[in-house]
Design a protein around this motif. Structure first.
Motif, PDB file in Angstrom:
ATOM      1  N   UNK A 111       1.698  15.029 -13.673  1.00  0.00           N
ATOM      2  CA  UNK A 111       0.699  15.567 -14.448  1.00  0.00           C
ATOM      3  C   UNK A 111       0.152  16.812 -13.847  1.00  0.00           C
ATOM      4  N   UNK A 112       0.579  17.210 -12.773  1.00  0.00           N
ATOM      5  CA  UNK A 112       0.101  18.442 -12.363  1.00  0.00           C
ATOM      6  C   UNK A 112       1.163  19.486 -12.990  1.00  0.00           C
ATOM      7  N   UNK A 113       2.310  19.178 -12.797  1.00  0.00           N
ATOM      8  CA  UNK A 113       3.486  20.056 -13.266  1.00  0.00           C
ATOM      9  C   UNK A 113       3.107  20.263 -14.881  1.00  0.00           C
ATOM     10  N   UNK A 114       2.717  19.184 -15.752  1.00  0.00           N
ATOM     11  CA  UNK A 114       2.545  19.486 -17.008  1.00  0.00           C
ATOM     12  C   UNK A 114       1.324  20.354 -17.329  1.00  0.00           C
ATOM     13  N   UNK A 115       0.313  20.190 -16.438  1.00  0.00           N
ATOM     14  CA  UNK A 115      -0.981  21.002 -16.524  1.00  0.00           C
ATOM     15  C   UNK A 115      -0.867  22.580 -16.131  1.00  0.00           C
ATOM     16  N   UNK A 174       0.857  -1.100   0.041  1.00  0.00           N
ATOM     17  CA  UNK A 174       0.028   0.062   0.047  1.00  0.00           C
ATOM     18  C   UNK A 174       0.663   1.455  -0.012  1.00  0.00           C
ATOM     19  N   UNK A 175       2.064   1.230   0.612  1.00  0.00           N
ATOM     20  CA  UNK A 175       3.035   2.243   0.722  1.00  0.00           C
ATOM     21  C   UNK A 175       3.418   2.675  -0.835  1.00  0.00           C
ATOM     22  N   UNK A 176       3.947   1.518  -1.139  1.00  0.00           N
ATOM     23  CA  UNK A 176       4.539   1.753  -2.529  1.00  0.00           C
ATOM     24  C   UNK A 176       3.365   2.169  -3.692  1.00  0.00           C
ATOM     25  N   UNK A 177       2.125   1.706  -3.498  1.00  0.00           N
ATOM     26  CA  UNK A 177       1.224   2.262  -4.321  1.00  0.00           C
ATOM     27  C   UNK A 177       0.795   3.815  -4.173  1.00  0.00           C
ATOM     28  N   UNK A 178       0.649   4.186  -3.057  1.00  0.00           N
ATOM     29  CA  UNK A 178       0.478   5.541  -2.583  1.00  0.00           C
ATOM     30  C   UNK A 178       1.552   6.535  -3.032  1.00  0.00           C
ATOM     31  N   UNK A 179       2.857   5.833  -2.893  1.00  0.00           N
ATOM     32  CA  UNK A 179       4.120   6.655  -3.308  1.00  0.00           C
ATOM     33  C   UNK A 179       3.972   6.996  -4.835  1.00  0.00           C
ATOM     34  N   UNK A 180       3.659   5.884  -5.479  1.00  0.00           N
ATOM     35  CA  UNK A 180       3.714   5.961  -7.044  1.00  0.00           C
ATOM     36  C   UNK A 180       2.688   6.887  -7.358  1.00  0.00           C
ATOM     37  N   UNK A 181       1.536   6.692  -6.835  1.00  0.00           N
ATOM     38  CA  UNK A 181       0.453   7.816  -7.190  1.00  0.00           C
ATOM     39  C   UNK A 181       0.754   9.134  -7.105  1.00  0.00           C
ATOM     40  N   UNK A 217       3.712  10.425  -7.052  1.00  0.00           N
ATOM     41  CA  UNK A 217       4.650  10.883  -7.971  1.00  0.00           C
ATOM     42  C   UNK A 217       4.126  11.065  -9.385  1.00  0.00           C
ATOM     43  N   UNK A 218       2.948  10.278  -9.693  1.00  0.00           N
ATOM     44  CA  UNK A 218       2.155  10.424 -10.946  1.00  0.00           C
ATOM     45  C   UNK A 218       1.530  11.683 -11.126  1.00  0.00           C
TER      46      UNK A 218
END
Length: 110
Positions: free
Chosen positions: A42-46, A28-35, A37-38
């Motif tokens: 996306x927020x930097x691109x937008x 769960x920690x790995x999933x939250x960390x990946x989300x 970063x993702x």
């Protein structure tokens, strides 16, 4: 089954259960960390590009230009004449409108 065997079986079951819970928490920690970063990518691109504090380069002023340069402007919020002149200059420069054609009806300080 003796009491010692039952205690060992209980301890073994508890250790396996705690191991599974620990592994699920790591996943769960790995999933939250990946989300996270993702989402940041996306927020930097937008994200809208920020306007850097660049000095305003004015074109050469035509000091010999003649024309009507008077008028009335309603000013609220304690804006003084120098600030009003600066605002008119910046608007004139960025909109590429000569000062004698620029008409500001009202300015309100925020």
């Amino acid at each position: 089954m003796s009491v010692a065997d039952k205690l060992l079986l209980g301890a073994n079951t508890a250790m396996i259960g705690m191991g599974i819970v620990f592994m699920v928490l790591v996943v769960l920690w790995a999933i939250i960390a990946a989300e996270s970063k993702l989402i940041s990518v996306f927020s930097e691109r937008l994200k809208k590009p920020e306007i850097a504090d660049k000095p305003a380069y004015l074109k050469e002023a035509d000091l010999e230009r003649k024309g009507i340069t008077s008028g009335e402007c309603v000013v609220t919020g304690g804006v003084d004449d120098e600030t009003l002149a600066l605002i008119m200059t910046v608007v004139s420069n960025s909109a590429d409108i000569s000062l004698n054609r620029l008409q500001l009806r009202s300015i309100k300080a925020l």
